[in-house]
Write an enzyme that holds these catalytic residues in place. Sequence first.
Site, mmCIF file in Angstrom:
data_model
loop_
_atom_site.group_PDB
_atom_site.id
_atom_site.type_symbol
_atom_site.label_atom_id
_atom_site.label_comp_id
_atom_site.label_asym_id
_atom_site.label_seq_id
_atom_site.Cartn_x
_atom_site.Cartn_y
_atom_site.Cartn_z
ATOM 1 N N LYS A 1 0.844 -1.214 0.000
ATOM 2 C CA LYS A 1 0.000 0.000 0.000
ATOM 3 C C LYS A 1 0.867 1.247 0.000
ATOM 4 C CE LYS A 1 0.754 1.790 4.165
ATOM 5 N NZ LYS A 1 1.480 2.990 4.339
ATOM 6 N N ASP B 1 -2.743 -0.910 9.623
ATOM 7 C CA ASP B 1 -2.909 -1.005 8.167
ATOM 8 C C ASP B 1 -3.509 -2.339 7.717
ATOM 9 O OD1 ASP B 1 -1.507 1.396 7.930
ATOM 10 O OD2 ASP B 1 0.408 0.394 7.610
#
Length: 316
Positions: free
Chosen positions: A27, A154
């Site tokens: 990401k 996350d």
Amino acid sequence: MTGAWRPDEDDQQRGASGPVRVRVPAKINLHLGVGPLRADGYHELNTVYHAISIHDELTARRGDTLTLTMEGEGAGELALDDSNLVIRAARALAAQTGRPAHARLHLRKQIPLAGGLAGGSADAAATLVACDALWGTGLSRDDLAAIAAGLGSDVPFLVHGGTALGTGRGEAVSPVLVRPTSWHWVVAIADGGLSTPEAYRELDRLRDTGDAPAPIGSTDALLAALRQRDPAVLAAVLGNDLQAAALSMRPTLAATLRAGAAAGALAGIVSGSGPTCVFLTRDADDAERVAGELTAAGVCRQARPAHGPVAGARVC
Ligand code: C5P
């Protein structure tokens, strides 16, 4: 939650008998707005996550105990014991579903360690999806994301993937619904990593001494730019409050960002807590060209084109 394990049931009747292979993306944060330090030691975030086409792969096989092996990026540098996020993820899913945490796990890593690309969080998300399929625990994505939140801020995003808004400490994720557009990036991977907790502490220090830039604030402009589907518009609003901290800890990243601008990238930012830098380009050809120039400039260990958004952790 569903799928409680019953000891009298033949394991082979539930879940997969053969290996389960899961791909999980890295990401980046298109917008990483960092608010004040909370009483629990985390910072309040206002972020837009974006999953890109650099993947780790986790294979889960049946076994009598829980084991982990790995190859690729960072092999030999990462402890493979109970401190590893992969092992913690398998144990968390087993505990939640009341079954033994038995699996032979193998990780093929391309996402660098401590690179600001959430590699460890990605591997935890992959483990949840792989063990869910291997054990036939049949949890929904939302159930898996709830377990993921206990593993790291996350991790829920990497279960879902795509482009998503993150709030709270980053664990509260909601998809950004825009017409499909592919964005083309160059990912400049640095030598060595940076510690995420240290980057947050450095930002607090810079703010205390008045040396941090003004906070980037709300995600409104970023979300509006995503809807316009024009890379030049998106380039103007990318932002990361942790960038000042990463640059303070690793001043050479300024040269990497300058080299990307000189190569004609539309914009460049530090990814998450760094030290990886990401550059937005016009299209796939432009990304190839910028990656070549960054490699030639010698300002990073590796420069790779990537596109996003891509799916989160998925059986492949
Ligand atoms: O959630 P995760 O374990 O990935 O976070 C690693 C560290 O990063 C935390 O222990 C904390 O120091 C810092 N962090 C933070 N605020 C957040 C997310 C992470 O301060 N929202």
